[in-house]
Design a protein around this motif. Structure first.
Motif, PDB file in Angstrom:
ATOM      1  N   TYR A   1       1.487  15.523   3.157  1.00 39.97           N
ATOM      2  CA  TYR A   1       0.489  14.827   3.988  1.00 39.97           C
ATOM      3  C   TYR A   1       0.444  15.486   5.371  1.00 39.97           C
TER       4      TYR A   1
ATOM      5  N   ASP B   1       1.349   6.410  -7.046  1.00 44.68           N
ATOM      6  CA  ASP B   1       0.181   7.229  -7.386  1.00 44.68           C
ATOM      7  C   ASP B   1       0.459   8.709  -7.156  1.00 44.68           C
TER       8      ASP B   1
ATOM      9  N   HIS C   1       0.828  -1.204   0.000  1.00 43.92           N
ATOM     10  CA  HIS C   1       0.000   0.000   0.000  1.00 43.92           C
ATOM     11  C   HIS C   1       0.865   1.259   0.000  1.00 43.92           C
ATOM     12  N   GLN C   2       1.947   1.242   0.745  1.00 48.61           N
ATOM     13  CA  GLN C   2       2.828   2.404   0.809  1.00 48.61           C
ATOM     14  C   GLN C   2       3.535   2.646  -0.526  1.00 48.61           C
TER      15      GLN C   2
ATOM     16  N   GLU D   1       2.511   1.704  -3.481  1.00 50.53           N
ATOM     17  CA  GLU D   1       1.520   2.134  -4.468  1.00 50.53           C
ATOM     18  C   GLU D   1       1.096   3.574  -4.226  1.00 50.53           C
ATOM     19  N   THR D   2       1.060   3.987  -2.964  1.00 52.07           N
ATOM     20  CA  THR D   2       0.739   5.383  -2.659  1.00 52.07           C
ATOM     21  C   THR D   2       1.799   6.315  -3.226  1.00 52.07           C
TER      22      THR D   2
END
Length: 331
Positions: free
Chosen positions: A331, A25, A18-19, A21-22
């Motif tokens: 973020y 993206d 997930h990290q 892919e984040t």
């Protein structure tokens, strides 16, 4: 929202699927913003250090330009500028630089050096290449695959050549994390180390992807969506050119090899590439072996399905995402 702030990126498996892919993206988003002139100065007033013990074109340029576009200042430190490991320990150097800079990129030889920097600097440290791993290259590679194939999930990426170098190892591990099938086609003496193969297998249990390590070119190439290669002699191994040529010339990426895929594929190379005689190494290969390219032929390198320069550009966009997420205010 994932919190990346302050995190190191020392090897691919520092981050989970997930990290990673984040970050990919985010790179895609920042690339779009740049194309449309939308400001994204998430690092205004920050300072990063580039510690480079090895030569670099793309990586140094990508870090410098990415940081500048994000609003950060860059200080370049080569091996002659510092006492790293000679008169001053890596730990002491890390502690000093950590009080002055907001992040450190390290490009050099031993993984233990970047790990020590990451342990003691108390600021984000990014591996810009070691003998073992090349994690920032992977972000660019999988962004490129996503752009041209629509997705990397379930695709098969085949690396051909020296399968025990840092790029082959990083591909094997990153593919295992992201759910991408990775084939390594290499002579038995140049296949990934067993510890890396085991780590990949462990990670594949979670992602569902597969790997194939083989010396059989046709078996490894068939069905590949991406063909990937790298130079046959990594930095510091140039004296081994004749030995490597004798081992690897059956693994040259040429049109006949690409045709073995049986499908439309793309070609990737982390560069620099010895694909003609316009470089010193290319000319030496011609004089010694009578060939006009080593790991890849010029027609493949310059073909429409070759995405090597788009891949090189993506080094900057993905490094920008990494810097912004771990050291900026995104973020």
């Amino acid at each position: 929202m994932i919190s990346f702030y302050g995190k190191n990126f020392l090897k691919e498996y520092d981050f989970n699927k997930h990290q990673l892919e984040t970050l990919i993206d985010l790179a895609e988003d920042l690339k779009t913003k740049e194309k449309h002139g939308i400001p994204h100065r998430f690092m205004s007033g920050k300072h990063i250090a580039l510690i480079f013990e090895k030569q670099s074109t793309r990586t140094r340029s990508a870090f410098t330009v990415a940081a500048g576009k994000l609003g950060a200042n860059v200080e370049y430190l080569n091996k002659n500028d510092m006492q790293l490991g000679a008169k001053e320990s890596v730990e002491d150097t890390a502690k000093v630089l950590g009080t002055m800079f907001d992040g450190i990129a390290y490009r050099g030889f031993e993984q233990k050096t970047v790990e020590a920097l990451g342990e003691h600097a108390n600021i984000p440290v990014w591996n810009a290449l070691t003998n073992e791993w090349h994690p920032t290259q992977m972000l660019a590679d999988f962004l490129t695959i996503k752009e041209y194939l629509g997705t990397y999930h379930g695709k098969t990426v085949t690396f051909v050549g020296d399968g025990r170098n840092n790029v082959a190892h990083s591909l094997l591990i990153t593919g295992a994390i992201l759910g991408v099938n990775i084939n390594i086609v290499a002579p038995e003496s140049l296949q990934p180390t067993l510890s890396v193969q085991k780590l990949a297998k462990d990670l594949q249990h979670q992602s569902g992807s597969k790997s194939l390590i083989t010396s059989d070119v046709e078996k490894g190439i068939k069905g590949s969506d991406v063909i990937y290669t790298d130079v046959w002699c990594s930095m510091g191994e140039e004296d081994a050119l004749e030995e490597r040529y004798n081992l690897l010339h059956p693994y040259q990426v040429n049109q006949a090899l690409v045709d073995m895929t049986g499908k439309n594929t793309i070609f990737l190379h982390c560069l620099p590439a010895i694909h003609d005689t316009t470089t010193d190494v290319g000319q030496l290969a011609y004089e010694k072996f009578g060939v006009h390219g080593l790991e890849v032929t010029d027609d493949v390198f310059r073909s429409g399905y070759s995405k090597v320069f788009e891949q090189a550009e993506n080094r900057m966009h993905t490094i920008k995402a990494l810097l912004a997420a771990t050291c900026g205010d995104v973020y």
